[in-house]
Design an enzyme around this catalytic site. Structure first.
Site, PDB file in Angstrom:
ATOM      1  CE  LYS A  74      -4.040  -2.107   2.229  1.00 39.27           C
ATOM      2  NZ  LYS A  74      -5.029  -1.969   3.332  1.00 39.27           N
ATOM      3  CE1 TYR A 131      -9.538  -2.838  -0.221  1.00 38.32           C
ATOM      4  CE2 TYR A 131      -8.893  -0.800  -1.311  1.00 38.32           C
ATOM      5  CZ  TYR A 131      -8.580  -1.899  -0.523  1.00 38.32           C
ATOM      6  OH  TYR A 131      -7.296  -2.053  -0.034  1.00 38.32           O
ATOM      7  CG  ASN A 152      -3.729  -2.080   6.854  1.00 34.68           C
ATOM      8  OD1 ASN A 152      -3.609  -1.732   5.685  1.00 34.68           O
ATOM      9  ND2 ASN A 152      -4.772  -2.756   7.291  1.00 34.68           N
ATOM     10  CG  HIS A 187      -5.380  -6.108  -0.337  1.00 41.29           C
ATOM     11  ND1 HIS A 187      -6.624  -6.059   0.246  1.00 41.29           N
ATOM     12  CD2 HIS A 187      -5.472  -7.020  -1.346  1.00 41.29           C
ATOM     13  CE1 HIS A 187      -7.436  -6.893  -0.398  1.00 41.29           C
ATOM     14  NE2 HIS A 187      -6.761  -7.481  -1.364  1.00 41.29           N
ATOM     15  CD  GLU A 240      -9.011  -9.004  -3.604  1.00 43.08           C
ATOM     16  OE1 GLU A 240      -7.875  -9.397  -3.277  1.00 43.08           O
ATOM     17  OE2 GLU A 240      -9.868  -8.633  -2.777  1.00 43.08           O
TER      18      GLU A 240
HETATM   19  P1  RTP Z   1      -7.029  -5.946   3.335  1.00 40.36           P
HETATM   20  O1  RTP Z   1      -8.383  -6.172   2.712  1.00 40.36           O
HETATM   21  O2  RTP Z   1      -6.420  -4.610   2.993  1.00 40.36           O
HETATM   22  O3  RTP Z   1      -6.086  -7.084   3.109  1.00 40.36           O
HETATM   23  O4  RTP Z   1      -7.206  -5.883   4.920  1.00 40.36           O
HETATM   24  P2  RTP Z   1      -8.137  -6.737   5.840  1.00 40.36           P
HETATM   25  O5  RTP Z   1      -8.811  -7.825   5.093  1.00 40.36           O
HETATM   26  O6  RTP Z   1      -7.306  -7.100   7.020  1.00 40.36           O
HETATM   27  O7  RTP Z   1      -9.202  -5.647   6.308  1.00 40.36           O
HETATM   28  P3  RTP Z   1     -10.649  -5.306   5.697  1.00 40.36           P
HETATM   29  O8  RTP Z   1     -11.652  -5.459   6.790  1.00 40.36           O
HETATM   30  O9  RTP Z   1     -10.865  -6.049   4.415  1.00 40.36           O
HETATM   31  O10 RTP Z   1     -10.495  -3.754   5.401  1.00 40.36           O
HETATM   32  C1  RTP Z   1      -9.875  -3.310   4.229  1.00 40.36           C
HETATM   33  C2  RTP Z   1      -8.970  -2.154   4.562  1.00 40.36           C
HETATM   34  O11 RTP Z   1      -9.733  -1.043   4.964  1.00 40.36           O
HETATM   35  C3  RTP Z   1      -8.982  -0.276   5.914  1.00 40.36           C
HETATM   36  N1  RTP Z   1      -9.744  -0.206   7.157  1.00 40.36           N
HETATM   37  N2  RTP Z   1      -9.912   0.904   7.823  1.00 40.36           N
HETATM   38  N3  RTP Z   1     -10.668   2.808   9.745  1.00 40.36           N
HETATM   39  C4  RTP Z   1     -11.046   1.560   9.907  1.00 40.36           C
HETATM   40  O12 RTP Z   1     -11.696   1.183  10.855  1.00 40.36           O
HETATM   41  C5  RTP Z   1     -10.634   0.590   8.900  1.00 40.36           C
HETATM   42  N4  RTP Z   1     -10.939  -0.692   8.902  1.00 40.36           N
HETATM   43  C6  RTP Z   1     -10.364  -1.190   7.789  1.00 40.36           C
HETATM   44  C7  RTP Z   1      -7.657  -0.969   6.115  1.00 40.36           C
HETATM   45  O13 RTP Z   1      -6.716  -0.398   5.214  1.00 40.36           O
HETATM   46  C8  RTP Z   1      -8.005  -2.384   5.723  1.00 40.36           C
HETATM   47  O14 RTP Z   1      -6.844  -3.088   5.378  1.00 40.36           O
HETATM   48 MG    MG Z   2      -9.891  -7.494   3.291  1.00 43.21          MG
END
Ligand code: RTP
Ligand code: MG
Length: 139
Positions: free
Chosen positions: A9, A49, A113, A116, A127
């Protein structure tokens, strides 16, 4: 063999962490079967997304991914690649991420973070095809 889709990212690219992250990926036995450094448009990010469209963080996330700077798009191959890459990434919030994970060591906060990873075979297929053509992925 399984394939998954990964992004380095904007926060990690900005801090010159591409090499360190790729080193961890290859050390864990993943093969990088496609790779592209590029800057995403808001339209691209919103399509990517779309599953998060109704989530409260959608606007912030898409703005960050489109305006935060360039990213690195990756196709990774390994047995159990989807789960294995998510394990190496660590929890979404770096505060909750296990020691030795990429997010624990490099992430700034829950949004910035650093990486992804696809979370299911269906999403990995979507994806990978969203950003790579078939001929761009080469074992
Ligand atoms: P990713 O999709 O990026 O691999 O991450 P992930 O599965 O661990 O998390 P996900 O729930 O799919 O959320 C996608 C991305 O959105 C951002 N996020 N921001 N501000 C917030 O509460 C929040 N929650 C998620 C993060 O960049 C997350 O990786
Ligand atoms: Mg995710």
């Amino acid at each position: 063999m399984e394939r998954t889709f990964a992004i380095i990212k904007p926060d990690a690219v900005e801090r010159n962490l591409i090499g360190k992250i790729l080193e961890r990926i290859e050390s864990k036995g993943f093969r990088i079967v496609a790779m592209k450094r590029t800057k995403l448009t808001l339209e691209q990010v919103e399509g990517f997304y779309h599953v998060h469209k109704e989530r409260p963080f959608f606007k912030d996330l898409t703005t960050y991914m489109a305006t935060g700077g360039p990213v690195v798009l990756l196709a990774l191959e390994k047995g159990n690649a989807i789960a294995s890459w998510r394990e190496l990434m660590g929890a979404t919030n770096p505060k909750d991420a296990a020691a030795g994970t990429i997010r624990k060591d490099f992430a700034v906060d829950i949004e910035k973070n650093s990486v992804h990873g696809s979370d299911s075979p269906e999403n990995a297929a979507f994806e990978l095809s969203y950003f790579f053509s078939l001929t761009e992925i080469q074992p």
